[in-house]
Design an enzyme around this catalytic site. Structure first.
Site, mmCIF file in Angstrom:
data_model
loop_
_atom_site.group_PDB
_atom_site.id
_atom_site.type_symbol
_atom_site.label_atom_id
_atom_site.label_comp_id
_atom_site.label_asym_id
_atom_site.label_seq_id
_atom_site.Cartn_x
_atom_site.Cartn_y
_atom_site.Cartn_z
ATOM 1 N N SER A 700 0.604 -1.226 0.302
ATOM 2 C CA SER A 700 -0.254 0.154 0.199
ATOM 3 C C SER A 700 0.868 1.428 0.009
ATOM 4 C CB SER A 700 -1.137 0.321 1.524
ATOM 5 O OG SER A 700 -1.679 -0.884 1.159
ATOM 6 N N GLY A 868 -5.095 -0.599 -0.073
ATOM 7 C CA GLY A 868 -5.195 -1.624 -0.939
ATOM 8 C C GLY A 868 -5.170 -2.363 0.759
ATOM 9 N N GLU A 869 -3.738 -2.632 0.949
ATOM 10 C CA GLU A 869 -3.891 -3.691 2.330
ATOM 11 C C GLU A 869 -5.133 -4.024 3.268
ATOM 12 O OE1 GLU A 869 -0.316 -5.411 0.436
ATOM 13 O OE2 GLU A 869 -0.941 -3.426 1.025
ATOM 14 N N MET A 870 -5.366 -2.933 4.210
ATOM 15 C CA MET A 870 -5.992 -2.811 5.090
ATOM 16 C C MET A 870 -7.445 -3.939 5.196
ATOM 17 S SD MET A 870 -9.645 -1.141 6.314
ATOM 18 C CE MET A 870 -9.342 0.075 5.525
#
Length: 907
Positions: A700, A868-870
């Site tokens: 991210s 994106g990762e969260m």
């Protein structure tokens, strides 16, 4: 062969066809209709959907002998064009429903088939239709797709005006924070976006098509490779082995921590001495067609001496296990964490409350709809040019160049194709080096496409974690200490394995101000599939155990799970597991926003649990850093154009997340002093011969690190254009004064690497997500249905709301798969898209709600963090907690398939 007339999009076409060929191959290969995509190739994903005589069919499983004479076939091209969009295409753009775009043509064609017979569908009608026709999306979480169909249907019925599903530019022209469609949307909804397999039809006639001869065992010594029969097969030009590789024949991990006991050179391009995992490539067949190449690859013979196969971390750690890489121990990296005081007194104090348990997160497959694909050639300067799905172009060039015997800076160019999703597996090079070997050995352009079995067996997966966590809290629930132990099954290849193991130290217990921590993790070499980056990279593996254990602590304290988390979440004075002060303290506000939704969900679950269906509610807290550790750096440039526009150059790779939208939105915000409209900002992205090193699209990091580099480039250009007396020079004025119309931008994160005890300030920006899952469990079967997901998200100031919505919906949908169904454990059973447990539309709830808390980040461009990762950091933990709330079944070993839920139910 036989002749057959097909009416393609209203036009009769007379064709000579093989009756055994699939309709998809005829449409793509003979008619060049490449909007028809082939994903799984087995009728399981719907990317190839067309309308055949009024019925939606999956053309990859329809043989030409079953297609009637004069059959009417409608593809995406027959529904709308770039200059005359169908309402479905307009709605797809408006709702951000085309993310990577690979599944988009199949969905729009399928939706057209629905509206032809049901012009006024309900949302459930739409979901039932996509379920019936096997339309699968890995990016969007499905909700935007249903929204698009509903709006398109309303327009077609005359209940909405077409302009109601078109983006309206704000009066001030400022696009930051709006839902401006991504620049690539039009190409994706009309089928003109060219993906890697589409490009094969445009390559020159001398192009060779490649197929791999692969190992069908997981561990063996290679005694010999016999290519003689393969070389005699029709159409074969050459069969290559490790002897044809001109360099070191190794892919380097590039960055290896000093404490790593390996050297990072353990992955062969073509295996020469040993087979390390099932699917390893031992030879490449180069032929005039993919069909001939694949047939010949089956004729390559291997003489192998089988060795013990260690298919999990505990097996490879056993005292009698041999070294998989001779000279390097199977446990090749250890990671400590020490924060605060010695933790033992807190666990020994009888006044404290202690909980402990062990957990497992599985080898989750990425399951993109587009399998891995690429092509390569030598350009007029003799440079090797590789086009692929790479989301780390400069990184991959440096990783593979020595193995090919090349110097990346002088001998190679890396280009990213339009990419049908990666979700992280392409953070590692997969086919890039294989293409390089073939081009250098033959001197001809080469093309390589994996089928879905190869996609599963050759590319990396999420590395399983075996984790034990202990909490000590006082009797009021305040966390005092944590102890951790985790083992990372990283498969046989070490690249980034030490970094992933560090993530365990950074994210177990993240989100809570735990003052005292002790723990140890390790990276383990095994013979199962090699570990690659996957969205969340370490957080889903780390936060699953700590978030489930928080619920167990709440139960032991007789305390509400949400309130226990709210009591312990970051506040002023708290620090992360690495001892870093969070950049913002927004979690208390996030809990306030979630609290009423949580209470309403609990009441609804209690009121609607009856008979065999028990409903429950679960919460979890997810945290992830935006960036690669320490002073992560990116470069970009901004160039003033003759017409007054500006071109931005960067390698902000796009695996469906919206790099083009992020680049445009960030540049537009930075260029506001010049008043340049969005349509006059052009993008040059993801070609190492044209754009600078912006770093990989992972962790991210892109919106923060690359976004800041773009901001700096734009600001530098503005300063270069500034007149001493005020105002700005135009292009002609810049040239007349000898000022450079192209200006560079470079930015490094103000962050510090972690030390040997995992203490440091690794990220300047974090992302925070609070998840609420509502589930229904059939206590007779153990089957779980997720009925609603809610995310309170703080990702800083939002660049493009359509893009971030899509990322969060899609991440939560992948969390459902991680919690309930997805795995790559059984190599044969899990080698199909369906067999690996990809969630279909009816598995994903139609109700998904996002509540944003936009806390501006001091170091983020215009206050932005990543996203994106969260959304995949912890939703699976909320689902598992909800299952326990519903029926008492506490699943610790993912995925929570029905039989596991049944076994865990109290008796």
């Amino acid at each position: 062969m036989e002749t057959k007339t097909l009416v393609i999009n209203g036009i009769p076409r007379r064709l000579l066809v093989n009756p055994e060929d699939m309709l998809a191959d005829v449409l793509r290969g003979q008619l060049q209709i490449t909007s028809v995509k082939v994903g799984c190739g087995q009728g399981q994903c719907g990317a190839c959907s067309v309308i055949l005589d009024g019925r939606v069919v999956r053309s990859c499983i329809v043989k030409m002998r079953r297609v009637p004479e004069n059959a009417a076939i409608t593809t995406l091209e027959g529904i709308g064009t770039p200059t005359c969009l169908h309402p479905l295409q307009k709605a797809w753009i408006y709702h951000g429903a085309a993310q990577c775009g690979f599944c988009t043509p199949g969905f729009i064609v399928s939706a057209k088939g629905l509206l032809d017979v049901t012009p006024n569908p309900s949302r459930e009608d739409v979901r039932d239709w996509f379920q019936k026709h096997h339309n699968i999306c890995r990016c969007t979480g499905y909700q935007p797709l249903v929204n698009a169909v509903m709006d398109a249907a309303a327009v077609m019925r005359g209940e909405k005006k077409p302009e109601e599903i078109e983006f309206q530019m704000p009066a001030d022209g400022h696009i930051w924070g709006t839902r401006l469609p991504r620049p690539s949307a039009l190409a994706k909804v009309t089928g003109v976006a060219e993906f890697g397999a589409d490009a094969a039809y445009r390559l020159p006639p001398e192009t060779l098509h490649l197929a791999l001869a692969q190992a069908k065992v997981s561990h063996a010594l290679i005694k010999g490779i016999d290519t003689s029969e393969a070389e005699k097969m029709p159409g074969v030009y050459k069969v290559l082995t490790h002897k044809d590789v001109k360099g070191k024949n190794r892919i380097t991990g590039l960055i290896t921590f000093p404490a790593n006991k390996g050297d990072g050179w353990d992955r062969p391009i073509l295996n020469d001495e040993k087979v390390f995992q099932y699917g390893d490539a031992l030879a490449i067949v180069c032929a005039d067609s993919e069909c001939n190449a694949r047939a010949a690859a089956e004729k390559v013979r291997f003489d192998l001496e089988l060795l013990p196969e260690y298919m999990s971390a505990p097996e490879a750690m056993a005292p009698d296990a041999i070294e998989i890489h001779p000279g390097t121990p199977n446990v090749y990296y250890d990671q400590n964490i020490e924060k605060g005081q010695d933790t033992r007194p807190f666990f020994e104090d009888p006044n404290n409350v202690v909980v402990e348990d062990s957990f497992y997160t599985q080898r989750q497959p990425h399951l993109p709809i587009e399998p891995d694909v690429g092509y390569a050639y030598l350009n007029e300067d003799g440079k090797l040019v590789i086009h692929s799905k790479s989301i780390g172009l400069h990184l991959h060039g440096l990783m593979i160049a020595p193995g090919l015997g090349l110097d990346f800076a002088n001998d190679m160019i890396m280009v990213q194709n339009t990419t049908g999703g990666t979700f992280g597996y392409k953070f590692s090079p997969t086919m890039e080096a294989l293409l390089g070997v073939a081009v250098l050995a033959t001197g001809r352009p080469c093309h390589l496409r994996y089928n879905y079995e190869q996609q599963q067996q050759y590319t990396g997966k999420r590395s399983p974690f075996w984790t034990t966590v202990r909490y000590a809290a006082d009797k009021n629930g305040k966390l005092l200490a944590m102890e951790t132990d985790w083992s990372v099954d990283h498969g046989p290849y070490s690249e980034f394995g030490d970094l992933l193991t560090l993530r365990g130290a950074q994210y177990i217990g993240a989100g809570y101000g735990i003052p005292n921590i002790r723990g140890k993790g390790r990276t383990v070499c095994t013979n199962h599939c090699w570990g690659a980056a996957f969205r969340g990279y370490g957080a889903p593996e780390s936060e699953f155990p700590s978030e489930v254990l928080m619920d167990m602590l709440a139960e032991k304290l007789n305390m509400d799970p949400l309130e226990l988390r709210a009591l312990n979440c970051y506040r002023k004075g708290d620090t992360t597991p690495t001892g870093q002060e969070p950049e913002v303290y927004s979690l208390p506000e996030m809990f306030e926003l979630m609290r009423p939704r949580y209470k309403a969900a609990l009441e609804k679950a209690r009121a609607s649990s009856e008979g065999r269906i028990k409903r429950g509610v679960g919460v979890s807290l997810g945290v992830y850093g935006a960036g690669l550790d320490g002073p992560d750096t990116a470069e970009a440039w901004a160039e003033l154009n003759e017409d007054g526009g500006v071109t931005i150059g960067a390698c902000w790779e796009d695996h469906g997340q919206g790099a083009d939208a992020g680049t445009l939105g960030t540049a537009h915000a930075a260029l506001r002093p010049l008043g340049i409209p969005a349509e006059k900002i052009r993008l040059v992205l993801n070609d190492t011969s044209k754009a600078p090193n912006s770093g990989p699209a992972g962790g991210s990091r892109s919106q923060v690190v690359v976004g800041n580099a773009i901001r700096v480039a734009c600001e530098t250009l503005i300063e270069a254009m500034r007149k001493p007396a005020g105002g700005f020079l135009d292009y002609a004025g810049m040239k007349a004064e000898g000022r450079d119309v192209r200006q560079p931008g470079k930015w490094s994160a103000p962050a510090r690497d972690c030390d040997a005890n995992a203490q440091g300030n690794p990220f300047c920006c974090y992302m925070y997500g609070l998840f609420l899952a509502e589930v229904a469990v059939d206590v007779d079967t153990g089957k779980t249905q997720v009925e609603k997901l809610t995310c309170v998200a703080d990702i800083g100031a939002i660049c493009n709301r359509s893009v971030t919505d899509g990322q969060i919906y899609g991440g939560m949908a992948q969390g459902v798969g991680l919690a309930l169904s997805e795995d790559y454990e059984d190599i044969k059973k899990h080698s199909t898209i369906a067999g690996a447990g990809i969630p279909d539309i009816k598995m994903i709830p139609d109700e998904m709600e996002i509540i944003y808390v936009e806390s501006p980040r001091p170091d983020g461009p215009f206050g932005a963090s990543g996203v994106g990762e969260m959304p995949l950091s912890a939703p699976h933990a909320a689902i598992i907690n909800a299952i326990a709330n519903a029926c008492g079944a506490r699943v610790r070993h993912l995925p929570a398939r029905p039989e596991k839920v049944l076994a865990a139910m109290p008796r």
